[in-house]
Design a protein around this motif. Sequence first.
Motif, PDB file in Angstrom:
ATOM      1  N   GLN A 303      23.942  34.310  49.216  1.00 40.83           N
ATOM      2  CA  GLN A 303      23.221  34.407  48.159  1.00 40.83           C
ATOM      3  C   GLN A 303      23.547  35.546  47.194  1.00 40.83           C
ATOM      4  O   GLN A 303      22.856  35.730  46.016  1.00 40.83           O
ATOM      5  CB  GLN A 303      21.457  34.594  48.678  1.00 40.83           C
ATOM      6  N   SER A 304      24.184  36.459  47.462  1.00 44.54           N
ATOM      7  CA  SER A 304      24.817  37.749  46.672  1.00 44.54           C
ATOM      8  C   SER A 304      25.861  37.457  45.955  1.00 44.54           C
ATOM      9  O   SER A 304      26.387  38.378  45.233  1.00 44.54           O
ATOM     10  CB  SER A 304      25.001  38.616  47.460  1.00 44.54           C
ATOM     11  N   ALA A 305      26.445  36.065  45.807  1.00 43.55           N
ATOM     12  CA  ALA A 305      27.899  35.748  44.948  1.00 43.55           C
ATOM     13  C   ALA A 305      27.500  35.816  43.636  1.00 43.55           C
ATOM     14  O   ALA A 305      26.365  35.228  43.001  1.00 43.55           O
ATOM     15  CB  ALA A 305      28.221  34.423  45.415  1.00 43.55           C
ATOM     16  N   ASP A 306      28.620  36.526  42.949  1.00 44.57           N
ATOM     17  CA  ASP A 306      28.339  36.464  41.332  1.00 44.57           C
ATOM     18  C   ASP A 306      29.297  35.414  40.961  1.00 44.57           C
ATOM     19  O   ASP A 306      30.497  35.442  40.870  1.00 44.57           O
ATOM     20  CB  ASP A 306      28.802  37.650  40.838  1.00 44.57           C
ATOM     21  N   VAL A 307      28.803  34.065  40.575  1.00 42.68           N
ATOM     22  CA  VAL A 307      29.627  32.976  40.485  1.00 42.68           C
ATOM     23  C   VAL A 307      30.234  33.180  39.025  1.00 42.68           C
ATOM     24  O   VAL A 307      31.094  32.203  38.634  1.00 42.68           O
ATOM     25  CB  VAL A 307      28.861  31.700  40.510  1.00 42.68           C
ATOM     26  N   ARG A 308      29.731  34.106  38.176  1.00 39.88           N
ATOM     27  CA  ARG A 308      30.258  34.119  36.771  1.00 39.88           C
ATOM     28  C   ARG A 308      31.718  34.753  36.730  1.00 39.88           C
ATOM     29  O   ARG A 308      32.227  34.738  35.964  1.00 39.88           O
ATOM     30  CB  ARG A 308      29.238  34.724  35.863  1.00 39.88           C
ATOM     31  N   ARG A 309      31.997  35.687  37.714  1.00 35.39           N
ATOM     32  CA  ARG A 309      33.137  36.234  37.657  1.00 35.39           C
ATOM     33  C   ARG A 309      34.168  36.044  38.838  1.00 35.39           C
ATOM     34  O   ARG A 309      34.642  36.862  39.424  1.00 35.39           O
ATOM     35  CB  ARG A 309      32.682  37.795  37.786  1.00 35.39           C
ATOM     36  N   VAL A 310      34.328  34.626  39.354  1.00 32.41           N
ATOM     37  CA  VAL A 310      35.091  34.561  40.419  1.00 32.41           C
ATOM     38  C   VAL A 310      36.464  34.697  39.767  1.00 32.41           C
ATOM     39  O   VAL A 310      36.948  34.457  38.781  1.00 32.41           O
ATOM     40  CB  VAL A 310      34.970  32.808  40.781  1.00 32.41           C
ATOM     41  N   GLU A 311      37.397  35.188  40.864  1.00 23.58           N
ATOM     42  CA  GLU A 311      38.862  35.437  40.601  1.00 23.58           C
ATOM     43  C   GLU A 311      39.714  34.838  41.342  1.00 23.58           C
ATOM     44  O   GLU A 311      39.378  34.563  42.686  1.00 23.58           O
ATOM     45  CB  GLU A 311      39.099  36.933  40.597  1.00 23.58           C
ATOM     46  N   ILE A 312      40.946  34.447  40.630  1.00 25.46           N
ATOM     47  CA  ILE A 312      41.999  33.971  41.485  1.00 25.46           C
ATOM     48  C   ILE A 312      43.119  34.689  41.526  1.00 25.46           C
ATOM     49  O   ILE A 312      43.589  34.916  40.257  1.00 25.46           O
ATOM     50  CB  ILE A 312      42.375  32.211  41.030  1.00 25.46           C
ATOM     51  N   ARG A 313      43.617  35.352  42.560  1.00 17.91           N
ATOM     52  CA  ARG A 313      44.747  36.075  42.534  1.00 17.91           C
ATOM     53  C   ARG A 313      45.970  35.330  42.894  1.00 17.91           C
ATOM     54  O   ARG A 313      45.894  35.018  44.047  1.00 17.91           O
ATOM     55  CB  ARG A 313      44.577  37.392  43.217  1.00 17.91           C
ATOM     56  N   ARG A 314      47.018  35.226  41.847  1.00 18.94           N
ATOM     57  CA  ARG A 314      47.953  34.548  42.139  1.00 18.94           C
ATOM     58  C   ARG A 314      49.328  35.220  42.068  1.00 18.94           C
ATOM     59  O   ARG A 314      49.791  36.041  41.126  1.00 18.94           O
ATOM     60  CB  ARG A 314      48.081  33.358  41.020  1.00 18.94           C
ATOM     61  N   VAL A 315      50.328  35.115  43.115  1.00 18.59           N
ATOM     62  CA  VAL A 315      51.670  35.922  43.194  1.00 18.59           C
ATOM     63  C   VAL A 315      52.653  34.738  42.346  1.00 18.59           C
ATOM     64  O   VAL A 315      52.545  33.542  42.747  1.00 18.59           O
ATOM     65  CB  VAL A 315      52.108  36.262  44.737  1.00 18.59           C
ATOM     66  N   THR A 316      53.292  35.205  41.616  1.00 21.52           N
ATOM     67  CA  THR A 316      54.280  34.640  40.823  1.00 21.52           C
ATOM     68  C   THR A 316      55.695  34.909  41.358  1.00 21.52           C
ATOM     69  O   THR A 316      55.849  35.949  42.281  1.00 21.52           O
ATOM     70  CB  THR A 316      54.223  35.107  39.277  1.00 21.52           C
ATOM     71  N   GLN A 317      56.512  34.078  41.009  1.00 26.69           N
ATOM     72  CA  GLN A 317      57.910  34.040  41.441  1.00 26.69           C
ATOM     73  C   GLN A 317      58.584  35.268  40.899  1.00 26.69           C
ATOM     74  O   GLN A 317      59.483  36.025  41.705  1.00 26.69           O
ATOM     75  CB  GLN A 317      58.766  32.878  41.219  1.00 26.69           C
ATOM     76  N   ALA A 318      58.207  35.977  39.806  1.00 36.23           N
ATOM     77  CA  ALA A 318      58.797  36.909  39.168  1.00 36.23           C
ATOM     78  C   ALA A 318      58.077  38.442  39.944  1.00 36.23           C
ATOM     79  O   ALA A 318      58.727  39.284  39.709  1.00 36.23           O
ATOM     80  CB  ALA A 318      58.384  36.990  37.771  1.00 36.23           C
ATOM     81  N   GLY A 319      57.142  38.425  40.774  1.00 35.36           N
ATOM     82  CA  GLY A 319      56.799  39.250  41.305  1.00 35.36           C
ATOM     83  C   GLY A 319      55.077  39.893  41.126  1.00 35.36           C
ATOM     84  O   GLY A 319      54.462  40.044  41.670  1.00 35.36           O
ATOM     85  N   PRO A 320      54.889  40.198  39.739  1.00 38.70           N
ATOM     86  CA  PRO A 320      53.528  40.439  39.425  1.00 38.70           C
ATOM     87  C   PRO A 320      52.367  39.383  39.758  1.00 38.70           C
ATOM     88  O   PRO A 320      52.572  38.314  39.838  1.00 38.70           O
ATOM     89  CB  PRO A 320      53.597  40.583  37.910  1.00 38.70           C
ATOM     90  N   VAL A 321      51.348  39.979  39.951  1.00 41.79           N
ATOM     91  CA  VAL A 321      50.020  39.319  40.457  1.00 41.79           C
ATOM     92  C   VAL A 321      49.381  38.926  39.307  1.00 41.79           C
ATOM     93  O   VAL A 321      49.044  39.648  38.461  1.00 41.79           O
ATOM     94  CB  VAL A 321      49.366  39.735  41.632  1.00 41.79           C
ATOM     95  N   GLN A 322      49.089  37.458  39.034  1.00 45.72           N
ATOM     96  CA  GLN A 322      48.085  36.880  38.126  1.00 45.72           C
ATOM     97  C   GLN A 322      46.743  37.087  38.537  1.00 45.72           C
ATOM     98  O   GLN A 322      46.485  36.616  39.831  1.00 45.72           O
ATOM     99  CB  GLN A 322      48.430  35.594  37.401  1.00 45.72           C
ATOM    100  N   THR A 323      45.821  37.376  37.623  1.00 47.36           N
ATOM    101  CA  THR A 323      44.231  37.441  37.712  1.00 47.36           C
ATOM    102  C   THR A 323      43.684  36.295  36.966  1.00 47.36           C
ATOM    103  O   THR A 323      43.916  36.562  35.698  1.00 47.36           O
ATOM    104  CB  THR A 323      43.888  38.872  37.861  1.00 47.36           C
ATOM    105  N   ILE A 324      43.190  35.229  37.377  1.00 47.16           N
ATOM    106  CA  ILE A 324      42.694  34.386  36.550  1.00 47.16           C
ATOM    107  C   ILE A 324      41.176  34.280  36.830  1.00 47.16           C
ATOM    108  O   ILE A 324      40.720  34.176  38.128  1.00 47.16           O
ATOM    109  CB  ILE A 324      43.222  33.042  36.978  1.00 47.16           C
ATOM    110  N   ASN A 325      40.449  34.388  35.788  1.00 49.22           N
ATOM    111  CA  ASN A 325      38.932  34.298  35.787  1.00 49.22           C
ATOM    112  C   ASN A 325      38.328  33.041  35.709  1.00 49.22           C
ATOM    113  O   ASN A 325      38.761  32.499  34.382  1.00 49.22           O
ATOM    114  CB  ASN A 325      38.354  35.522  34.845  1.00 49.22           C
ATOM    115  N   VAL A 326      37.592  32.808  36.361  1.00 48.15           N
ATOM    116  CA  VAL A 326      36.655  31.450  35.977  1.00 48.15           C
ATOM    117  C   VAL A 326      35.366  31.607  36.146  1.00 48.15           C
ATOM    118  O   VAL A 326      34.783  32.729  36.885  1.00 48.15           O
ATOM    119  CB  VAL A 326      37.197  30.356  37.158  1.00 48.15           C
ATOM    120  N   ASP A 327      34.678  30.801  35.518  1.00 51.17           N
ATOM    121  CA  ASP A 327      32.987  30.962  35.329  1.00 51.17           C
ATOM    122  C   ASP A 327      32.319  29.701  36.062  1.00 51.17           C
ATOM    123  O   ASP A 327      32.217  28.711  35.537  1.00 51.17           O
ATOM    124  CB  ASP A 327      32.610  31.240  33.961  1.00 51.17           C
ATOM    125  N   PHE A 328      31.986  29.943  37.191  1.00 50.96           N
ATOM    126  CA  PHE A 328      31.194  28.686  37.852  1.00 50.96           C
ATOM    127  C   PHE A 328      29.813  28.469  37.310  1.00 50.96           C
ATOM    128  O   PHE A 328      29.314  27.423  37.417  1.00 50.96           O
ATOM    129  CB  PHE A 328      31.232  28.843  39.434  1.00 50.96           C
TER     130      PHE A 328
END
Length: 487
Positions: A303-328
């Motif tokens: 019940q405490s979830a903020d579904v407007r600011r869900v994050e997907i953290r993705r490791v790329t082959q080049a090394g840096p981590v991508q952060t992708i924001n989705v709004d449920f």
Amino acid sequence: MNGAIVSLAPVVALGLFLLPSAGIAQVVDRTSNTSVRPTIDPSLPQSEDSYLLGSGDRVRIDFFNVPEYSGEYLVLPNGAVNLPQVGAVAVQGRTLKQASAAIAAKYEPYLTRPIVTIGLLAARPLRLAIAGEVNRPGTYNVQAVSASADTGVPSVTRLIQLAGGITQAADVRQVEVHRPRPYNTGADKVIKVDLWQLLKTGNLRQDLRLQDGDSIFIPSATTTNLEEAQRLAAATFGAPSDRPMRIAVVGEVNRPGPYILTPDQTNPTNQTNGSAVNPLPTNANLKIPTVTRAIQTAGGITQSADVRRVEIRRVTQAGPVQTINVDFWNLLQSGDLRQDLPLQEGDTIVIPTATALNDTEATKIAAASFAPDRITVNVVGEVVRPGPVQVPPNTPLNQALLAAGGFNNRAKKGEVTFIRLNQNGTVARRDVDIDFAQGLNDKNNPAMRNNDTIVVRRSGFTTVTDTLGAVLSPIGGVFSIINLLGF
């Protein structure tokens, strides 16, 4: 008599000149009988301007009107073919037309206007390399032509498929094909390929045909387009959906931790304790795992979830981590399926804590497919079965009371106390008049959230505190909250 001898001498000399010299490497097939000559395979690349010869190719060389020299030859490891009279002729890196011209030039001192044609009998395997945003980068040996209609001539998308498909972090608009120049003269030629145009418009020119020695590099995207992500995941050169996928879900979910999502989602596994997780039936047939599916596997949001600011953290082959924001919240409000991002191996989903949430939003989120299918409501005091009860999300207060058996004969039946612990740490308490004929409404029959508490007092002047200790002992923090509120 002498005139006849003089007239025949040039003919005899020419005939002797055309005979192959002793000691020249033997030709595989020198017969002039066309019925037993090797057949040129029409499926092989016979275009004189495309295919480049190399070590391991098997070719048919025909000399016009000189069947003694015609036959089947193998391109040797040094890139040459060994021919009668002239010896080794380099054909490595040449097209069929260029190789024909080079061989004809070698025979000009021996033949009058030699005419040479070359056909490819069997193509060598191509050695190719691929790096960047694919699941299995490396080198591959690929047949130049396959009998399978599904594979055919090696192309950019075919090599990507062999390498396990692109990752979701790939920038398919900036694919590079590095092609060595003939005889390694100078830097590689770099050819840009836009696979998004192939998907969007069917532009087959973007699916470049590969040559021996080509290497493909697929860079990482700097940003993620949610709409394109759906199409890339479903592309023929996307990652296959028939392998288990390791992901993690953390934050405001009921069972945070690492999980393995199986292709058919029949037995996802929690890696924390190795136990099987019962999947939600609404998502059992999805082939490409998405954020919603991962959250469901982790028991749904709290019940405490903020579904407007869900994050997907993705490791790329080049090394840096991508952060992708989705709004449920957009997914719930407008059915924006772009927000339900396809996942890839190694993704981490982060569900943050909400700082504020109104009752309307909470009710809608509780009914979402990524919310838990059951919540816990604590019903204490004068009911038949006091304690925690499991009810569906958005169950009205009246139904929660009935799930605990309803009032007992000592209860004050006209009114209960409703307690809710808010996301910001505050506690809301109010008295609610009970009318079992009431429908769902915020004032007298509010929808329940996880860990809400209903307190039923005794009739008369006796307080409920004498029985709370025994009733609430398995509930934990609820007893402390009620004590703080003065019960």
